[in-house]
Design a protein around this motif. Sequence first.
Motif, PDB file in Angstrom:
ATOM      1  N   TRP A 175      -2.826  -9.393   3.191  1.00 41.93           N
ATOM      2  CA  TRP A 175      -3.870  -8.487   2.655  1.00 41.93           C
ATOM      3  C   TRP A 175      -4.847  -9.278   1.784  1.00 41.93           C
ATOM      4  CZ3 TRP A 175      -1.322  -5.243   5.518  1.00 41.93           C
ATOM      5  CH2 TRP A 175      -1.778  -3.945   5.696  1.00 41.93           C
ATOM      6  N   SER A 176      -4.251 -10.092   0.910  1.00 42.68           N
ATOM      7  CA  SER A 176      -5.069 -10.853  -0.034  1.00 42.68           C
ATOM      8  C   SER A 176      -6.000 -11.823   0.695  1.00 42.68           C
ATOM      9  CB  SER A 176      -4.137 -11.612  -0.981  1.00 42.68           C
ATOM     10  OG  SER A 176      -4.844 -12.552  -1.707  1.00 42.68           O
ATOM     11  N   VAL A 223       0.017 -13.296  -5.895  1.00 38.61           N
ATOM     12  CA  VAL A 223       0.676 -13.697  -4.646  1.00 38.61           C
ATOM     13  C   VAL A 223       1.405 -15.034  -4.845  1.00 38.61           C
ATOM     14  CG1 VAL A 223       0.169 -14.556  -2.319  1.00 38.61           C
ATOM     15  CG2 VAL A 223      -0.808 -12.408  -3.084  1.00 38.61           C
ATOM     16  N   ASP A 231       1.634  -8.854   1.329  1.00 40.45           N
ATOM     17  CA  ASP A 231       0.683  -8.968   0.214  1.00 40.45           C
ATOM     18  C   ASP A 231      -0.258 -10.159   0.427  1.00 40.45           C
ATOM     19  OD1 ASP A 231      -0.335  -8.033  -2.071  1.00 40.45           O
ATOM     20  OD2 ASP A 231       1.185  -8.871  -3.420  1.00 40.45           O
ATOM     21  N   PHE A 274      -3.009  -5.077  -1.358  1.00 39.16           N
ATOM     22  CA  PHE A 274      -1.997  -4.254  -0.689  1.00 39.16           C
ATOM     23  C   PHE A 274      -1.550  -3.128  -1.635  1.00 39.16           C
ATOM     24  CE2 PHE A 274       2.606  -3.870   0.692  1.00 39.16           C
ATOM     25  CZ  PHE A 274       2.308  -3.113   1.824  1.00 39.16           C
ATOM     26  N   GLU A 310      -5.086 -10.655  -7.863  1.00 37.84           N
ATOM     27  CA  GLU A 310      -4.160 -10.495  -6.742  1.00 37.84           C
ATOM     28  C   GLU A 310      -3.802 -11.860  -6.142  1.00 37.84           C
ATOM     29  OE1 GLU A 310      -2.624  -8.050  -5.514  1.00 37.84           O
ATOM     30  OE2 GLU A 310      -2.066  -8.690  -3.499  1.00 37.84           O
ATOM     31  N   ILE A 316       4.404   0.157  -6.642  1.00 38.29           N
ATOM     32  CA  ILE A 316       4.761  -1.272  -6.634  1.00 38.29           C
ATOM     33  C   ILE A 316       5.689  -1.554  -7.824  1.00 38.29           C
ATOM     34  CG2 ILE A 316       3.869  -3.632  -6.831  1.00 38.29           C
ATOM     35  CD1 ILE A 316       1.293  -2.626  -5.517  1.00 38.29           C
ATOM     36  N   GLU A 354      -3.223  -0.875  -3.042  1.00 37.64           N
ATOM     37  CA  GLU A 354      -4.132  -0.936  -4.191  1.00 37.64           C
ATOM     38  C   GLU A 354      -4.133   0.356  -5.012  1.00 37.64           C
ATOM     39  OE1 GLU A 354      -8.092  -1.312  -2.778  1.00 37.64           O
ATOM     40  OE2 GLU A 354      -8.890  -0.840  -4.756  1.00 37.64           O
ATOM     41  N   TYR A 401       7.721  -8.394   1.601  1.00 36.69           N
ATOM     42  CA  TYR A 401       6.665  -7.741   0.819  1.00 36.69           C
ATOM     43  C   TYR A 401       5.588  -8.768   0.428  1.00 36.69           C
ATOM     44  CZ  TYR A 401       4.205  -5.930  -3.223  1.00 36.69           C
ATOM     45  OH  TYR A 401       3.221  -5.590  -4.099  1.00 36.69           O
TER      46      TYR A 401
END
Length: 461
Positions: free
Chosen positions: A94-95, A51, A91, A101, A47, A109, A103, A87
Amino acid sequence: MSDINPALQPTPPEATSSGDPAIRHVVPTPSYESHPVVDMGWQLPAEAITVRIHWFGLCVGYFLVNILGQPTHRAELNGILTFGAVYALIDTLWSSRGQVFLERTPLFISFMEALFIGLLCHFDQGLDSLFRFYYFLSLIVCAFRYSTAVTVATLGLHAVSYVTLGIVQGIQTREDLQVMSLQLVFMVWVTWASTALANLLKGASRQLYELNTELQQNQTLLEKRIVERTAQLQQSQALLVQHEKQAAFGLLAAGIAHEVGNPLTAISNLVQLLNRRPLDADMHERLNLIDEQLRRIQRTLRELVDFSRPASNQRTTGDVHAVLDSALNIAKYYKRMKGKRIVTTYESDLPPVSMVRDQVLQVFLNLILNALDATQEGTVIEITTQSTDREIKVQVRDEGCGIPGGQQVHLFQPYFTTKETGTGLGLFVCRNILTAGGGAIELVCSTTAGTTFAVTLPRSV
Ligand code: ADP
């Protein structure tokens, strides 16, 4: 030292208990994709990479739209890219918190990405748009983040997106058809290559993870064994020290008894000879007094020798009360006996007990001396005996200072002592003696008002 964010480190696999809390068995994992815990360990670092790829893609997108190209729908394209940036921002947030995000909905997605890329191509140059390469990036990232099934489904969504684009735009030339076919072939190719590579990496990572877990378990087991062995070694060392001390004391006592005993006998004989002579009454009385004191010293010496002679390990059947009396007889010479009263409440007709007499004597003596150490003048120490069908119970209760709660857990451990001259071996040796003979010792209760210890001895059959 690893500089990976701890939140991104793999969580340990589930373990089952085998009764012994230190031994843990890892549940075998049949395949990578069915193992959510390992999956989680992979997904978070993937992830973090995703990103960065998203942001790079967006920067390239803005560059293409606003600097390099002259698209007719610049505003729409900027709008779509900004939607993508929002978005990517969520993301990223969250990361950074160690979470993924959306998940649980990877296909959602993929659907959004298919729509996003399709719209970008649509407002750009249609089938020829450079944004069509985003499909490849999306597929590569998907292969590394999710399972093969999800990647194949994403390929389907992207293919639908691109074909829809072609239909909406209208495939006019043979060249358009070629571009579209080639794009679809490359999408399949990228999916195949990236899933194969990702599965290889995931497999290696899982193996590494399992090996690491096994290593950690072995290390824990090894540490536990070292602790156990060290404790065993410490205990046998403590027993050895105690035996050596007793042997040395016995030797010393026997030596003193011999050296002092012989002259005492000679003096006693002389006193008796003198006493037979015709002397005045006052002189006879004084000589009697001397003789009496000499006998007392001889008796004490005999008791000392009795106590310190090499302990017998012979198991015999005997009377517990007699052993208790012997212990009390020795304890009466203890300096801390002064001003204290020992009360015995013996059960009548107490059945005999099979025991190693000298050892049980040592147990009782230790409990009595401990009670004397813990009490002040004017207090009472009570010894009671009781029998049941199977055993005989001896309780030693004192009105001493008590044992604080925090110290009670250390009571039967070797070398635990709160006394300046203590060895901390008394209770430890008592427990060893009693458990070896099928008996037991326990702390019944201890408060600031006093302490009670109970000794249990099995009855002779
Ligand atoms: P030692 O007498 O050499 O200290 P023990 O194993 O006999 O070794 O006793 C360990 C410790 O337990 C003592 O130092 C003391 O703190 C505590 N203890 C034992 N018996 C009593 C008691 N009756 N009252 C209070 N404390 C006690």
